[in-house]
Scaffold this motif. Structure first.
Motif, mmCIF file in Angstrom:
data_model
loop_
_atom_site.group_PDB
_atom_site.id
_atom_site.type_symbol
_atom_site.label_atom_id
_atom_site.label_comp_id
_atom_site.label_asym_id
_atom_site.label_seq_id
_atom_site.Cartn_x
_atom_site.Cartn_y
_atom_site.Cartn_z
ATOM 1 N N ASP A 250 18.770 37.254 42.824
ATOM 2 C CA ASP A 250 18.738 38.665 43.213
ATOM 3 C C ASP A 250 20.032 39.336 42.732
ATOM 4 N N PRO A 251 19.956 40.382 41.931
ATOM 5 C CA PRO A 251 21.173 41.029 41.423
ATOM 6 C C PRO A 251 22.038 41.641 42.519
ATOM 7 N N ALA A 252 21.495 41.775 43.729
ATOM 8 C CA ALA A 252 22.270 42.316 44.846
ATOM 9 C C ALA A 252 22.833 41.211 45.744
ATOM 10 N N LEU A 253 22.666 39.951 45.349
ATOM 11 C CA LEU A 253 23.097 38.835 46.196
ATOM 12 C C LEU A 253 24.595 38.918 46.483
ATOM 13 N N LEU A 254 24.942 38.953 47.773
ATOM 14 C CA LEU A 254 26.353 38.962 48.150
ATOM 15 C C LEU A 254 26.909 37.541 48.165
ATOM 16 N N ILE A 255 26.301 36.659 48.947
ATOM 17 C CA ILE A 255 26.735 35.268 48.973
ATOM 18 C C ILE A 255 25.596 34.403 49.492
ATOM 19 N N SER A 256 25.459 33.230 48.908
ATOM 20 C CA SER A 256 24.471 32.258 49.346
ATOM 21 C C SER A 256 24.983 30.882 48.950
ATOM 22 N N GLN A 257 24.273 29.853 49.384
ATOM 23 C CA GLN A 257 24.616 28.484 48.998
ATOM 24 C C GLN A 257 23.425 27.873 48.291
ATOM 25 N N THR A 258 23.695 27.216 47.166
ATOM 26 C CA THR A 258 22.635 26.591 46.398
ATOM 27 C C THR A 258 22.985 25.126 46.177
ATOM 28 N N CYS A 259 22.168 24.458 45.384
ATOM 29 C CA CYS A 259 22.364 23.055 45.033
ATOM 30 C C CYS A 259 22.838 22.987 43.587
ATOM 31 N N GLY A 260 23.537 21.927 43.242
ATOM 32 C CA GLY A 260 24.085 21.816 41.901
ATOM 33 C C GLY A 260 23.051 21.819 40.802
ATOM 34 N N MET A 261 21.885 21.210 41.045
ATOM 35 C CA MET A 261 20.864 21.132 39.995
ATOM 36 C C MET A 261 20.232 22.493 39.707
ATOM 37 N N PRO A 262 19.820 23.279 40.711
ATOM 38 C CA PRO A 262 19.356 24.635 40.413
ATOM 39 C C PRO A 262 20.411 25.476 39.713
ATOM 40 N N TYR A 263 21.687 25.275 40.102
ATOM 41 C CA TYR A 263 22.738 26.059 39.456
ATOM 42 C C TYR A 263 22.772 25.787 37.960
ATOM 43 N N ARG A 264 22.777 24.514 37.570
ATOM 44 C CA ARG A 264 22.930 24.227 36.140
ATOM 45 C C ARG A 264 21.644 24.462 35.355
ATOM 46 N N LEU A 265 20.485 24.360 36.011
ATOM 47 C CA LEU A 265 19.222 24.562 35.301
ATOM 48 C C LEU A 265 18.801 26.024 35.225
ATOM 49 N N HIS A 266 19.019 26.786 36.292
ATOM 50 C CA HIS A 266 18.418 28.113 36.396
ATOM 51 C C HIS A 266 19.374 29.251 36.745
ATOM 52 N N LEU A 267 20.527 28.947 37.313
ATOM 53 C CA LEU A 267 21.376 30.011 37.857
ATOM 54 C C LEU A 267 22.633 30.262 37.046
ATOM 55 N N HIS A 268 23.089 29.265 36.306
ATOM 56 C CA HIS A 268 24.288 29.449 35.494
ATOM 57 C C HIS A 268 24.059 30.599 34.512
ATOM 58 N N GLY A 269 24.985 31.526 34.487
ATOM 59 C CA GLY A 269 24.837 32.709 33.647
ATOM 60 C C GLY A 269 24.236 33.888 34.381
ATOM 61 N N HIS A 270 23.672 33.634 35.567
ATOM 62 C CA HIS A 270 23.090 34.702 36.388
ATOM 63 C C HIS A 270 23.913 34.958 37.649
ATOM 64 N N VAL A 271 24.611 33.938 38.111
ATOM 65 C CA VAL A 271 25.428 34.068 39.321
ATOM 66 C C VAL A 271 26.832 33.547 39.026
ATOM 67 N N HIS A 272 27.728 33.779 39.971
ATOM 68 C CA HIS A 272 29.112 33.345 39.828
ATOM 69 C C HIS A 272 29.449 32.411 40.984
ATOM 70 N N LEU A 273 30.220 31.374 40.691
ATOM 71 C CA LEU A 273 30.640 30.438 41.723
ATOM 72 C C LEU A 273 31.730 31.071 42.580
ATOM 73 N N VAL A 274 31.536 31.002 43.894
ATOM 74 C CA VAL A 274 32.549 31.465 44.834
ATOM 75 C C VAL A 274 33.461 30.306 45.221
ATOM 76 N N GLY A 275 32.871 29.196 45.614
ATOM 77 C CA GLY A 275 33.645 28.034 46.026
ATOM 78 C C GLY A 275 32.731 26.892 46.416
ATOM 79 N N SER A 276 33.330 25.719 46.553
ATOM 80 C CA SER A 276 32.605 24.512 46.929
ATOM 81 C C SER A 276 33.120 24.012 48.268
ATOM 82 N N PRO A 277 32.223 23.657 49.184
ATOM 83 C CA PRO A 277 32.660 23.231 50.513
ATOM 84 C C PRO A 277 33.405 21.896 50.473
ATOM 85 N N VAL A 278 34.392 21.784 51.328
ATOM 86 C CA VAL A 278 35.126 20.534 51.508
ATOM 87 C C VAL A 278 34.580 19.864 52.762
ATOM 88 N N SER A 279 34.082 18.662 52.602
ATOM 89 C CA SER A 279 33.391 17.968 53.685
ATOM 90 C C SER A 279 34.355 17.159 54.534
#
Length: 241
Positions: A45-74
């Motif tokens: 969604d071009p209006a997306l403020l913030i969400s959490q996704t999985c690494g595989m969707p990011y590299r297959l479908h989202l890279h170039g469409h969204v920007h990384l904010v940060g990665s959680p520290v467990s």
């Protein structure tokens, strides 16, 4: 990404903390938490403020469409900003090593899941074997429950999800851990707003730091870090057989 009835209050408190931190930073954005918003349409969604996704969707479908904010520290024993899967089998299965499951039936939560599919498949390829068949279940909890019920021989479960299953699901005592997958970059927070990457990182960091200790323990979350997109893209993305 870790929604279930027992975590809803903690997730809502985290989201409230994020809204508060955004307001204090002077960011007047509409930030409504959408439970169960785990789809490509939502993430792109071009209006997306913030969400959490999985690494595989990011590299297959989202890279170039969204920007990384940060990665959680467990709070689990993973390297900073990384996570892993536990590989589970039925407690009565005599096999006690991943290497012995060549030709097994694998329960998979989603075809584009890093933790449930790519991680165990990449590990199997490294060891030189394959799964005989894959059963799609729609969720990590469903995959684990299928193995507990004898409907599949093995499943790879996101370690945080596994901690929740052990805590809340009685049938978890029917399962045993036989291995763990190598760590990969954790489920990233993303945004469509390139101009808000740094403010969102700061606000989410503040929200996590302000979480009550029991919430941090429940969600296995105690910080946020930044991992380059190249680290996510470097992980192999196998296709389902």
């Amino acid at each position: 990404m870790y929604e279930r009835p027992e975590t809803s209050a903690a997730i809502n408190r985290l989201w409230s903390g994020l809204r508060k931190a955004l307001r204090e930073a002077g960011i007047d954005e509409e930030a409504t938490y959408l439970e169960g918003a785990h789809s490509l349409d939502h993430w792109r969604d071009p209006a997306l403020l913030i969400s959490q996704t999985c690494g595989m969707p990011y590299r297959l479908h989202l890279h170039g469409h969204v920007h990384l904010v940060g990665s959680p520290v467990s709070t689990l024993c993973d390297p900073h900003g990384q996570y892993h899967s536990v590989i589970v089998a039925h407690k009565d299965d005599p096999r006690d090593s991943f290497l012995l499951f060549d030709g097994a039936t694998l329960a998979v939560n989603d075809a584009i899941s890093q933790s449930g599919w790519a991680a165990p498949e990449n590990m199997a390829r490294e060891y030189g074997f394959r799964f005989e068949s894959v059963t799609l279940t729609g969720g990590h909890q469903a995959s684990a429950q299928l193995v507990a019920a004898g409907g599949a021989e093995i499943a790879a479960i996101d370690a945080i999800t596994w901690s929740l299953i052990k805590r809340f699901d009685r049938w978890a005592n029917q399962l045993k851990i036989i291995d763990r997958t190598p760590p990969t970059p954790a489920l990233p927070f993303i945004t469509a707003r390139q101009d808000l990457i740094d403010p969102l990182f700061d606000a989410m960091s503040c929200a996590i730091a302000a979480m009550p200790a029991p919430d941090q323990d429940l969600l296995c979350l105690n910080g946020l870090t930044q991992i380059a997109g190249a680290a996510y893209l470097a992980v192999p993305s196998p296709s389902l057989p």
